[in-house]
Each structure stands twice: as C-alpha cells, then as structure tokens.
Design an enzyme around this catalytic site. Structure first.
Site, PDB file in Angstrom:
ATOM      1  N   CYS A  79       0.824  -1.207   0.000  1.00  7.27           N
ATOM      2  CA  CYS A  79       0.000   0.000   0.000  1.00  7.27           C
ATOM      3  C   CYS A  79       0.865   1.267   0.000  1.00  7.27           C
ATOM      4  CB  CYS A  79      -0.976  -0.059   1.170  1.00  7.27           C
ATOM      5  SG  CYS A  79      -2.439   0.919   0.888  1.00  7.27           S
ATOM      6  N   HIS A 168      -3.428  -5.269   1.683  1.00  5.55           N
ATOM      7  CA  HIS A 168      -2.704  -5.521   2.936  1.00  5.55           C
ATOM      8  C   HIS A 168      -2.729  -7.004   3.304  1.00  5.55           C
ATOM      9  CE1 HIS A 168      -2.170  -1.351   4.472  1.00  5.55           C
ATOM     10  NE2 HIS A 168      -3.197  -1.108   3.672  1.00  5.55           N
ATOM     11  N   GLU A 170      -0.995  -8.504   5.330  1.00  5.08           N
ATOM     12  CA  GLU A 170      -0.718  -8.673   6.769  1.00  5.08           C
ATOM     13  C   GLU A 170      -1.984  -8.579   7.614  1.00  5.08           C
ATOM     14  OE1 GLU A 170      -0.237  -6.023   5.012  1.00  5.08           O
ATOM     15  OE2 GLU A 170      -0.598  -4.216   6.200  1.00  5.08           O
TER      16      GLU A 170
HETATM   17  N1  GLN Z   1      -3.715   6.355   1.159  1.00  4.14           N
HETATM   18  C1  GLN Z   1      -2.404   6.035   1.645  1.00  4.14           C
HETATM   19  C2  GLN Z   1      -1.338   6.834   0.894  1.00  4.14           C
HETATM   20  O1  GLN Z   1      -1.613   7.457  -0.089  1.00  4.14           O
HETATM   21  C3  GLN Z   1      -2.108   4.569   1.541  1.00  4.14           C
HETATM   22  C4  GLN Z   1      -3.078   3.798   2.413  1.00  4.14           C
HETATM   23  C5  GLN Z   1      -2.499   2.590   3.086  1.00  4.14           C
HETATM   24  O2  GLN Z   1      -1.293   2.385   3.139  1.00  4.14           O
HETATM   25  N2  GLN Z   1      -3.379   1.815   3.648  1.00  4.14           N
HETATM   26  O3  GLN Z   1      -0.226   6.830   1.291  1.00  4.14           O
END
Ligand code: GLN
Length: 185
Positions: A79, A168, A170
């Site tokens: 992410c 994610h 995890e």
């Molecule tokens: N929206 C976050 C970003 O732009 C990422 C979200 C996340 O890691 N769950 O960094």
C-alpha cells in the site's frame, strides 16, 4: 534469515506479527543506525506515504534504504510502501523511486476507499485482499511483472527484487504473500 521492517509510521506491527507466525526473525528500522544491522529482506508497510516519505528524509533513512534496494536487497512494499517504491506517482511527488511502476494514490475514491475481495495472485491461486484507501498501479514498464489484478486494475507486481501489493496481506489470515516474499530471498 532476518527481515527489517520500516517502522516510522503505519502498519509495521502487523507485518511483525505475520513474520512471528512464520517463525522468521525480524526487527524494526526506525533510525539510521538500524540500517547497519545484518538483514536479508526489507518490508515497507502501509500507512501514509506522504508522512513516511517525510520521515524517511528527516530521519536520514532515505539514502541508506534506497541504496540497499538498488543494490538488490529484496523489498516488499504494501500500500503506502508500494507508493514509496514507485518511480511515478500521479499528481504527487515520488519518493524512493526504485520500481518501474506508475501509481495513483487513493485511487478508489473516498466512498469505496476500503473493501475486501478475493482474487488470483500469480502462482498462489485465490487469496484474500483487504484494501484501505488503496492505490493501484496505472502502468508498469521495464521488467515489471503483473501478479494480480482486481477488475482490470493492477494490484500486485514484481520487478526483480521488488514486490508490491496495493492491498494488505498482513491483515488477513493467509500467509501466502509473505511466503512468496520470503522465497524471493
Ligand atoms: N492512502 C495512503 C497513501 O496514499 C495509503 C493507504 C495505506 O497504506 N493503507 O499513502
């Protein structure tokens, strides 16, 4: 085998929990001296990429982390971690910029920002995927291989030593994506 987990902000404890379940030694990377320890793989967790990008710079971790990745250390970005690795971030600045992917942040909009689904991941079959204000990969180049797509959008990819997921792993029971990463080492 030992894994270093970037622990400046975000969901680093959840990755530590998964590695604990797999019996893999790991430690948190919070400051420059932590990068001097011996380790074999690096995890960049989810969180807020803008905050993590700033903290990487102010903590002077930016250069040592980037050099490790460029020298071939296996890295797994989830992410926000994916965003940190992207060479191109739409409408925003890039950070470590080591991987040939272009990403869009918060790409599912505010309402649909968080959701759960199951999709196939190359070589792993169907796996659970939890998305939280997730990015997706709008394009790949170089040697980047697409590993998973959800409704035509790229959500996992690999380029050499670099593995990224927009979701994610995890946060779900399945250990498969972490095992995939450990097999890269
Ligand atoms: N929206 C976050 C970003 O732009 C990422 C979200 C996340 O890691 N769950 O960094």
């Amino acid at each position: 085998m030992t894994i270093g987990i970037l622990a400046l902000q975000g969901a680093f404890a959840e990755h530590a929990h998964v590695l604990g379940k797999l019996g893999v030694p790991h430690f948190e990377i919070r400051q420059k001296k932590d990068m001097e320890r011996e380790f074999d793989g690096l995890i960049l967790p989810g969180g807020e990429s803008t905050v993590m990008g700033k903290l990487l710079r102010t903590s002077e971790l930016f250069d040592p982390v980037r050099e490790k990745i460029l020298s071939g250390m296996p890295v797994f970005g989830t992410c926000a971690g994916l965003i940190l690795l992207a060479k191109e971030v739409e409408d925003d600045i890039s950070h470590l910029a080591t991987m040939d992917i272009c990403v869009k942040r918060n790409a599912y909009g505010r309402q649909l920002g968080s959701f759960y689904t199951e999709e196939t991941f190359q070589g792993l079959g169907m796996i659970p995927m939890t998305f939280i204000r997730a990015p997706y990969i709008t394009s790949v180049s170089g040697d980047t291989e697409i590993l998973a797509e959800v409704e035509g959008r790229i959500v996992a990819a690999r380029e050499g030593n670099q593995l990224v997921t927009a979701f994610h792993p995890e946060l779900n029971e399945s250990l498969k994506v972490h095992e995939y990463f450990l097999n890269m080492i």
